[in-house]
Design a protein around this motif. Structure first.
Motif, PDB file in Angstrom:
ATOM      1  N   PRO A  36       0.811  -1.220   0.000  1.00 42.91           N
ATOM      2  CA  PRO A  36       0.000   0.000   0.000  1.00 42.91           C
ATOM      3  C   PRO A  36       0.845   1.271   0.000  1.00 42.91           C
ATOM      4  O   PRO A  36       0.304   2.375   0.089  1.00 42.91           O
ATOM      5  N   LEU A  37       2.161   1.139  -0.102  1.00 45.17           N
ATOM      6  CA  LEU A  37       3.061   2.284  -0.068  1.00 45.17           C
ATOM      7  C   LEU A  37       3.201   2.923  -1.443  1.00 45.17           C
ATOM      8  O   LEU A  37       3.076   2.245  -2.466  1.00 45.17           O
ATOM      9  N   LYS A  38       3.485   4.222  -1.446  1.00 48.11           N
ATOM     10  CA  LYS A  38       3.737   4.951  -2.689  1.00 48.11           C
ATOM     11  C   LYS A  38       5.081   5.659  -2.573  1.00 48.11           C
ATOM     12  O   LYS A  38       5.321   6.386  -1.604  1.00 48.11           O
ATOM     13  N   LEU A  39       5.950   5.468  -3.568  1.00 51.63           N
ATOM     14  CA  LEU A  39       7.271   6.073  -3.507  1.00 51.63           C
ATOM     15  C   LEU A  39       7.203   7.595  -3.420  1.00 51.63           C
ATOM     16  O   LEU A  39       8.117   8.232  -2.896  1.00 51.63           O
ATOM     17  N   SER A  40       6.142   8.184  -3.940  1.00 54.00           N
ATOM     18  CA  SER A  40       6.006   9.636  -3.858  1.00 54.00           C
ATOM     19  C   SER A  40       5.874  10.115  -2.413  1.00 54.00           C
ATOM     20  O   SER A  40       6.111  11.292  -2.121  1.00 54.00           O
ATOM     21  N   LYS A  41       5.507   9.207  -1.489  1.00 59.54           N
ATOM     22  CA  LYS A  41       5.340   9.555  -0.075  1.00 59.54           C
ATOM     23  C   LYS A  41       6.589   9.238   0.751  1.00 59.54           C
ATOM     24  O   LYS A  41       6.601   9.446   1.962  1.00 59.54           O
ATOM     25  N   LEU A  42       7.628   8.731   0.103  1.00 60.88           N
ATOM     26  CA  LEU A  42       8.850   8.370   0.826  1.00 60.88           C
ATOM     27  C   LEU A  42       9.612   9.638   1.198  1.00 60.88           C
ATOM     28  O   LEU A  42       9.942  10.454   0.351  1.00 60.88           O
ATOM     29  N   GLU A  43       9.912   9.792   2.490  1.00 57.86           N
ATOM     30  CA  GLU A  43      10.540  11.009   3.000  1.00 57.86           C
ATOM     31  C   GLU A  43      11.991  10.801   3.412  1.00 57.86           C
ATOM     32  O   GLU A  43      12.847  11.651   3.166  1.00 57.86           O
ATOM     33  N   CYS A  44      12.295   9.669   4.065  1.00 60.76           N
ATOM     34  CA  CYS A  44      13.646   9.388   4.555  1.00 60.76           C
ATOM     35  C   CYS A  44      13.972   7.919   4.343  1.00 60.76           C
ATOM     36  O   CYS A  44      13.090   7.058   4.425  1.00 60.76           O
ATOM     37  N   ILE A  45      15.256   7.644   4.094  1.00 60.70           N
ATOM     38  CA  ILE A  45      15.758   6.268   4.040  1.00 60.70           C
ATOM     39  C   ILE A  45      16.927   6.172   5.013  1.00 60.70           C
ATOM     40  O   ILE A  45      17.826   7.019   4.996  1.00 60.70           O
ATOM     41  N   PHE A  46      16.911   5.135   5.850  1.00 62.21           N
ATOM     42  CA  PHE A  46      17.988   4.894   6.799  1.00 62.21           C
ATOM     43  C   PHE A  46      18.626   3.546   6.465  1.00 62.21           C
ATOM     44  O   PHE A  46      17.949   2.509   6.522  1.00 62.21           O
ATOM     45  N   ILE A  47      19.888   3.554   6.116  1.00 64.51           N
ATOM     46  CA  ILE A  47      20.625   2.327   5.802  1.00 64.51           C
ATOM     47  C   ILE A  47      21.435   1.922   7.033  1.00 64.51           C
ATOM     48  O   ILE A  47      22.177   2.734   7.592  1.00 64.51           O
ATOM     49  N   THR A  48      21.277   0.662   7.451  1.00 63.13           N
ATOM     50  CA  THR A  48      21.989   0.224   8.652  1.00 63.13           C
ATOM     51  C   THR A  48      23.460  -0.075   8.373  1.00 63.13           C
ATOM     52  O   THR A  48      24.329   0.258   9.184  1.00 63.13           O
ATOM     53  N   HIS A  49      23.744  -0.697   7.233  1.00 65.91           N
ATOM     54  CA  HIS A  49      25.133  -0.990   6.879  1.00 65.91           C
ATOM     55  C   HIS A  49      25.223  -1.287   5.390  1.00 65.91           C
ATOM     56  O   HIS A  49      24.207  -1.404   4.706  1.00 65.91           O
TER      57      HIS A  49
END
Length: 310
Positions: A50-63
């Motif tokens: 149900p997610l939309k990439l247009s609503k993506l605000e932040c990405i956190f990469i662990t490693h």
């Protein structure tokens, strides 16, 4: 606030599970979602969600292991073609900027939004009026980080009936009280927010850890968390193997949750050797023996993070 898993396998994908990716849906809080790790195939998983990439605000990469970021260049490129024109912030360990910029440059990928890449080595990474994100280094073969997402407390509900008695009607004065400012009534009485506001709504805490062996740093990250997401690569009969490869067992994940006083534990990052439901249930049962509020993360299922008392 909800957790939505799009990859729960360790190392490589299997027919049953994709590699690591997890969304934190913040539709009510921010009308957006945040992504934690972006293994290969994540953008395909988003298409089924149900997610939309247009609503993506932040990405956190662990490693920077491939099963946690090989899906990143494709997702960043696709976002530009799926209505994503708002700024995007990308957080991760040193080296992330080189990886992303090189991938986009050599593939001649074009993005039409502002991409901010923030490399870090822990600490407070993000803070605004509603959230703070803290990070600390864990114990893995390469630099791996955990993230603690802290929702700030919300003011209690205004007692509108009492305000009417003071001659205060809906408008700017309501806003001042909610911001913690005192106001003056028509009769000249100083009214404090505490006089007309109900009990504060305690903010929630979500802790999402990267790959790690048991280590001291994970406890403060997970302290009192409403939800703790912890890898459970192996059953405890393979504890020596887990240690050798810098991973954790289901029991060790549960021990961390118990020590930190977390309210719930979500197990993920399962070894491909655990293909069948009965094998996964053994991981869950092993964790439950130590921490009863343990559950298996399932791909494409929503897990609401409730406030205390809800």
């Amino acid at each position: 606030m909800e957790l939505y898993f799009m990859g729960t396998n360790a190392g490589v994908p299997s027919l049953e599970r994709n590699v690591t990716s997890l969304a934190l849906r913040l539709l009510d809080e921010r009308r957006s979602f945040w992504l934690f790790d972006c293994g290969e195939g994540t953008q395909h998983q988003i298409l089924r969600s149900p997610l939309k990439l247009s609503k993506l605000e932040c990405i956190f990469i662990t490693h920077l292991h491939g099963d946690h970021l090989f899906g990143l260049p494709g997702l960043l490129s696709s976002r530009a073609y799926q209505g994503g024109d708002t700024p995007l912030a990308l957080y991760g360990p040193p080296g992330l900027k080189k990886y992303v910029n090189t991938s986009l440059e050599l593939s001649e990928s074009r993005i039409n939004y502002k991409l901010e890449i923030v490399e870090h080595e822990g600490g407070c990474l993000f803070e605004d009026a509603t959230f703070r994100v803290e990070s600390a280094k864990l114990d893995h073969r390469i630099a791996s980080y955990g993230y603690r997402v802290i929702e700030k407390d919300l003011p209690g509900k205004l007692d509108t009936e009492l305000l009417k008695k003071y001659g205060i009607t809906p408008g700017p004065l309501y806003g001042k009280l909610k911001r913690g400012e005192s106001i003056l009534t028509p009769e000249g009485k100083h009214l404090q927010p505490a006089d007309v506001l109900g009990q504060v709504k305690k903010g929630r805490v979500v802790t999402i850890l990267g790959d790690t062996r048991p280590c001291p740093a994970e406890i403060p990250l997970a302290e009192g968390a409403d939800a703790l997401v912890h890898e459970a690569t192996f059953l405890h009969d393979l504890a020596e193997t887990a240690y050798t490869y810098h991973h954790s067992t289901a029991r060790q994940a549960a021990e961390a949750a118990k020590e930190a006083g977390a309210k719930s534990l979500y197990l993920t990052h399962f070894s491909s050797r655990y293909k069948y439901e009965d094998q996964l249930q053994r991981l869950k049962q092993e964790a439950e023996e130590v921490f009863p509020s343990s559950r298996l993360a399932r791909e494409h299922e929503l897990y609401p993070i409730l406030r205390s008392g809800e």
